[in-house]
Design an enzyme around this catalytic site. Structure first.
Site, PDB file in Angstrom:
ATOM      1  N   GLU A 168     101.280  -0.387  35.201  1.00 33.45           N
ATOM      2  CA  GLU A 168     101.147   0.613  36.268  1.00 33.45           C
ATOM      3  C   GLU A 168     100.866  -0.030  37.630  1.00 33.45           C
ATOM      4  OE1 GLU A 168      98.352   3.570  34.875  1.00 33.45           O
ATOM      5  OE2 GLU A 168      99.908   4.567  33.714  1.00 33.45           O
ATOM      6  N   GLU A 325     103.734   5.634  27.564  1.00 26.42           N
ATOM      7  CA  GLU A 325     102.391   6.142  27.265  1.00 26.42           C
ATOM      8  C   GLU A 325     102.358   7.651  27.443  1.00 26.42           C
ATOM      9  OE1 GLU A 325      99.200   4.550  29.615  1.00 26.42           O
ATOM     10  OE2 GLU A 325     100.012   2.530  29.571  1.00 26.42           O
TER      11      GLU A 325
HETATM   12  C1  GAL Z   1      97.138   4.718  31.830  1.00 28.11           C
HETATM   13  C2  GAL Z   1      96.966   3.227  31.630  1.00 28.11           C
HETATM   14  C3  GAL Z   1      96.448   2.925  30.237  1.00 28.11           C
HETATM   15  C4  GAL Z   1      95.288   3.816  29.915  1.00 28.11           C
HETATM   16  C5  GAL Z   1      95.711   5.254  30.066  1.00 28.11           C
HETATM   17  C6  GAL Z   1      94.643   6.246  29.719  1.00 28.11           C
HETATM   18  O1  GAL Z   1      97.229   5.034  33.189  1.00 28.11           O
HETATM   19  O2  GAL Z   1      98.192   2.571  31.798  1.00 28.11           O
HETATM   20  O3  GAL Z   1      96.078   1.563  30.166  1.00 28.11           O
HETATM   21  O4  GAL Z   1      94.239   3.535  30.765  1.00 28.11           O
HETATM   22  O5  GAL Z   1      96.067   5.468  31.394  1.00 28.11           O
HETATM   23  O6  GAL Z   1      95.063   7.570  29.889  1.00 28.11           O
END
Ligand code: GAL
Length: 684
Positions: A168, A325
């Site tokens: 990110e 994710e």
């Molecule tokens: C994302 C991040 C992950 C984790 C996740 C939690 O933004 O890439 O590492 O922190 O959020 O929701």
């Protein structure tokens, strides 16, 4: 009306697009895997459970820098070797992270000048992640060194499917105002403008005595007694996004050089990251990946999800993309972390799939015991395999396996919505006519109406080719470059239908007002001018003579003094500061039509205008589909997949025939989508 070729703009003769992860069979399914947080005994159980859940890809090592390089130049890859071997033996592919989003404590300790500095001069510390200045040469060297080591060691590893550069970009350290960044900003400005005269002209520095006589006088837009020069602010956005892009390119080039043939990606945050102009990044990645988290408290959060997925596919140029994710349940970083309701995990995941994702991944595989994210949901919760989430994860894995056939098929879009990060940045700088006018608000408002009409949207940059779309909507285009304006004129003149919302076409790329009166860039196309902005008080509403059954519509936030110059008046203000004046207009331009909506209409009031635009464009929303049912089509070679997601509480019946892929049943005549369920109908 536009005579359209009803194909998406990325059609390929083969009928299907190349697989998103070439070495992976089927749809990717898995999540972030952080074995370094667990003793080695747990790894075997992890791998066995991954197999049970149908996991075929995991993202490893994203935050493991301190475990891989415990001291500068001293490496420990033994544990990662063992993890990769275990995964490989189980047939689970690896999306290997470069761990550069979380430099170890030794890095900041040795390089205090690399700590990020906020706009108001605070120096930020470690003990978290992303604590580094994006322009720091020390960071660049350290990140390149660990990336090289990883690439040399694991290039050609049988488990390696994909490289995951960083995490990110721009998430927590989008901007840095330290002296190193300031110097880099000046260098960037020199490259952009060449001469100080050109910079002074572009920034309009005659205003408030800001004229620069030496490059050394220029600072980043730090906290100042009052509003900072908006053109300077805009350039700092551009510079900062470029600093992150340079960091990505450095890693990507190392990975390409040392590990040729393995694609490189990084996880974007579309559409929730304002700070990165992802259109500029799109061509830099081998494949586009996204992270998405629900705004859990919102009742209609699945519409926002759909929007982000559509934007991701659009940034990917219509090609398949990876959802790297999302969450199985609650996250841990919102004010109230609402858990997903039964069925929601499945609906969310398959909505991403419907909108072009060829991989469904989560943060994270196993819930952490320690650290800031221990209350974040996971595929394997703290409660283990006896939990509902685990059962849902296993079920979903089986469903995703059964949908492998969708891989490489393309989403069919009905319309395009314009999206421009630069316009977002400019619109929300200081001292605009109303604080109630924001970028995402209008985009989401229009998107929602199209979603509710069961129409599928692509997003497009305002200067990109729009020829494939019968209908284009510009919900918020405050900054409109001459190239974008010309593109829109060409599009409408050629037969397209365009809907433009208020406060669009106002400034150029330097936030300077287009000459000749508002909306300078779009006046000719819209057949009108706007003499004066008339923003409304908080909570104030105005009435329009509209098309709703009672003959009226209500609007708020904004009104204008619109003076038609060729456009026909379709709706007028009945009261408020623009009483008696045009509110909504329609202009025939060349072979097409340009609509202008000068106030904030929402809900069914906005539908009233859109219905007219649909008619102009020849767009026919599917009839008889219940409100809560989301419909998307993906097309492959000789087949079409209709994905129907029922967000409502009643079963839905849709006309259709073919093979229903989630249940393996043949459907003749009617497809039943039970309440809360998802169905995928394959028709030849
Ligand atoms: C994302 C991040 C992950 C984790 C996740 C939690 O933004 O890439 O590492 O922190 O959020 O929701």
């Amino acid at each position: 009306m536009r005579q359209l070729t009803p194909v998406d703009p990325h059609d390929s003769p083969a009928g299907r697009l190349a697989p998103v992860v070439p070495r992976l069979a089927g749809i990717a399914y898995g999540g972030d895997y952080n074995p370094e947080q667990w003793p080695a005994e747990v790894w075997r159980e992890d791998v066995a459970l991954m197999r049970e859940a149908g996991v075929n890809l995991v993202s490893v090592g994203i935050f493991a820098w301190a475990m891989l390089e415990p001291a500068p130049g001293r490496y420990d890859f033994g544990w990662l070797d063992r993890v990769l071997e275990l995964l490989d033996r189980a047939g689970i592919g690896v999306d290997l992270g470069t761990p550069t989003a979380a430099p170890p404590p030794w890095f900041l300790h040795r390089n205090p000048q690399a700590r990020p500095v906020t706009r108001d001069g605070r120096v930020l510390g470690g003990g978290a992640r992303q604590s580094f200045c994006p322009s720091s040469p020390a960071y660049a060297d350290a990140a390149a060194a660990i990336t090289e080591r990883l690439a040399r060691r694991y290039a050609g590893h049988p488990a390696l499917m994909l490289w995951h550069a960083h995490n990110e970009y721009g998430g927590a350290n989008a901007f840095c105002y330290c002296p190193v960044s300031a110097a880099a900003f000046r260098q960037w400005l020199r490259a952009r403008y060449g001469t100080l005269e050109a910079l002074n002209e572009a920034w309009g520095t005659a205003f408030w005595s800001q004229r620069y006589g030496d490059w050394a006088e220029i600072e980043p837009p730090v906290t100042a007694p009052t509003a900072v020069n908006p053109a300077q602010e805009l350039d700092f956005y551009r510079f900062s996004a470029d600093a992150h892009l340079a960091n990505f390119r450095r890693e990507r080039d190392i990975l390409h050089r040392l590990s040729p043939g393995t694609p490189v990606t990084t996880n974007f945050m579309l559409a929730n990251c304002k700070n990165i102009d992802y259109w500029r990044w799109a061509g830099e990645l081998d494949l586009i990946s996204n992270d998405h988290y629900l705004r859990a408290e919102r009742a209609d959060n699945h519409i926002e999800l759909a929007m982000c997925a559509d934007l991701t596919r659009s940034v990917a140029g219509g090609r398949p993309w990876l959802l790297l994710e999302h969450s199985t349940g609650a996250v841990n970083w919102q004010p109230r972390n609402i858990a997903k309701r039964p069925g929601e995990l499945r609906r969310n995941s398959l909505a991403h799939l419907a909108r072009g994702a060829d991989g469904i991944m989560f943060f994270q595989w196993r819930a952490s015991r320690s650290g800031a994210e221990k209350f974040h949901s996971a595929m394997l919760p703290h409660g283990g395999t006896g939990t509902r989430i685990w059962r849902d994860v296993v079920d979903l894995g089986a469903t995703v396996r059964g949908l492998a056939d969708l891989r490489g098929s393309r989403v069919v879009a009905d319309a395009a919505v314009l999206w421009d990060w630069e316009s977002w940045w400019a619109l929300e700088l200081d001292w605009r006519p109303s604080v109630d006018v924001t970028f995402r608000e209008r985009v989401e408002a229009y998107y929602e109406r199209l979603w509710r009409a069961h129409l599928t949207v692509d997003f497009a940059h305002p200067a990109a080719s729009l020829d494939a779309y019968p209908l284009v909507i510009a919900p918020s285009l405050y900054l409109t470059t001459p190239a974008a304006a010309q593109n829109l004129r060409r599009y409408v003149a050629g037969g397209g239908t365009l809907v433009v919302s208020y406060f669009s076409g106002i400034v150029d790329g330097n936030d300077a007002v287009h000459p000749g009166g508002y909306p300078g860039a779009l006046r000719e196309l819209l057949g009108l001018s706007v003499e004066e902005f008339l923003p409304l008080r908080a909570g104030e509403t105005v009435r329009l003579n509209g098309s709703a059954p009672d003959g009226g519509a209500t609007a708020d936030v904004w009104a204008e003094r619109v003076v038609p110059a060729g456009a026909a008046v379709e709706w007028s203000y009945l009261d408020g500061p623009a009483a008696g004046l045009p509110a909504v207009t329609r202009h025939r331009y060349g072979r097409g039509t340009a609509w202008y909506v000068s106030t904030r209409l929402s809900g069914t009031d906005l539908d009233g205008v859109l219905a007219r635009a649909y008619a102009d464009a020849g767009v026919v929303p599917p009839a008889g589909v219940p409100d809560a049912v989301e419909l998307v089509r993906r097309r492959g070679q000789g087949v079409e997949y209709l994905i129907a997601i029922n967000h409502g509480e009643c079963d839905a019946r849709l006309p259709g025939a073919g093979l229903e892929m989630t249940t393996g049943t043949t459907v003749a005549g009617h497809l039943v989508v039970p309440a809360g369920e998802v169905r995928v109908l394959r028709t030849p």
